[in-house]
Design an enzyme around this catalytic site. Structure first.
Site, PDB file in Angstrom:
ATOM      1  N   CYS A 120      -3.154  -3.097  -8.380  1.00 17.99           N
ATOM      2  CA  CYS A 120      -2.368  -2.286  -7.461  1.00 17.99           C
ATOM      3  C   CYS A 120      -3.263  -1.914  -6.272  1.00 17.99           C
ATOM      4  CB  CYS A 120      -1.828  -1.043  -8.140  1.00 17.99           C
ATOM      5  SG  CYS A 120      -3.073   0.180  -8.557  1.00 17.99           S
TER       6      CYS A 120
ATOM      7  N   CYS B 281       9.965 -12.108  -3.444  1.00 15.33           N
ATOM      8  CA  CYS B 281       8.678 -12.691  -3.066  1.00 15.33           C
ATOM      9  C   CYS B 281       8.183 -13.682  -4.108  1.00 15.33           C
ATOM     10  CB  CYS B 281       7.633 -11.602  -2.860  1.00 15.33           C
ATOM     11  SG  CYS B 281       8.001 -10.523  -1.479  1.00 15.33           S
TER      12      CYS B 281
ATOM     13  N   CYS C  36      -1.655  -6.191   9.250  1.00 14.52           N
ATOM     14  CA  CYS C  36      -1.046  -7.435   8.798  1.00 14.52           C
ATOM     15  C   CYS C  36      -2.113  -8.534   8.841  1.00 14.52           C
ATOM     16  CB  CYS C  36       0.124  -7.800   9.715  1.00 14.52           C
ATOM     17  SG  CYS C  36       0.882  -9.402   9.341  1.00 14.52           S
TER      18      CYS C  36
ATOM     19  N   CYS D 140       2.048  -8.351  -0.787  1.00 12.18           N
ATOM     20  CA  CYS D 140       2.591  -9.393  -1.659  1.00 12.18           C
ATOM     21  C   CYS D 140       1.491 -10.181  -2.341  1.00 12.18           C
ATOM     22  CB  CYS D 140       3.456 -10.344  -0.840  1.00 12.18           C
ATOM     23  SG  CYS D 140       4.833  -9.523  -0.016  1.00 12.18           S
TER      24      CYS D 140
ATOM     25  N   CYS E 152      -9.517   8.296   1.367  1.00 10.67           N
ATOM     26  CA  CYS E 152      -9.811   9.344   2.339  1.00 10.67           C
ATOM     27  C   CYS E 152     -10.215  10.617   1.587  1.00 10.67           C
ATOM     28  CB  CYS E 152      -8.574   9.595   3.199  1.00 10.67           C
ATOM     29  SG  CYS E 152      -8.740  10.989   4.338  1.00 10.67           S
TER      30      CYS E 152
END
Length: 114
Positions: free
Chosen positions: A22, A9, A44, A55, A32
């Site tokens: 992250c 990537c 997406c 990415c 949750c």
């Protein structure tokens, strides 16, 4: 520092190291109460599919959009697929494609019938 993606990537060209977070450190992630952050799912950015790639520490992709990344990221937002709750494969109301969207906990969503 966190690297948001596989080597294929790219090397986060032009990304400031302070922006590399992250998924768990991302302030948009809702943890949750029952399952923690382990089963958090995203839509997406470019279509109405479940994301499987994260990415550039900014963008969630399904497999199809990730395989066609150079084409997908260049599309104007108005040319991305459009849906309604009735036609959305995820069967949810969400912002227009081109926007990041957190689906929530996958286990809870499954239990509640998606």
């Amino acid at each position: 520092p966190f690297y948001g993606g596989r080597k294929r990537c790219g090397e986060n060209e032009g990304t400031d190291a302070k922006d590399l977070l992250c998924g768990v450190c991302n302030p948009a992630v809702q943890v949750c109460e029952e399952h923690g952050e382990k089963y958090v799912q995203w839509k997406c950015r470019y279509c109405c599919s479940l994301a499987v790639f994260f990415c550039w520490t900014t963008t969630h992709f399904c497999n199809t959009c990730h395989e066609n990344v150079s084409e997908v990221v260049r599309k104007p937002v108005e040319d991305l697929p459009k849906c309604t709750v009735a036609t959305c494969p995820l069967r949810i109301h969400h912002p227009p494609n081109g926007t990041e969207f957190l689906l929530g906990c996958g286990l809870c969503r499954k239990r509640n019938g998606f």
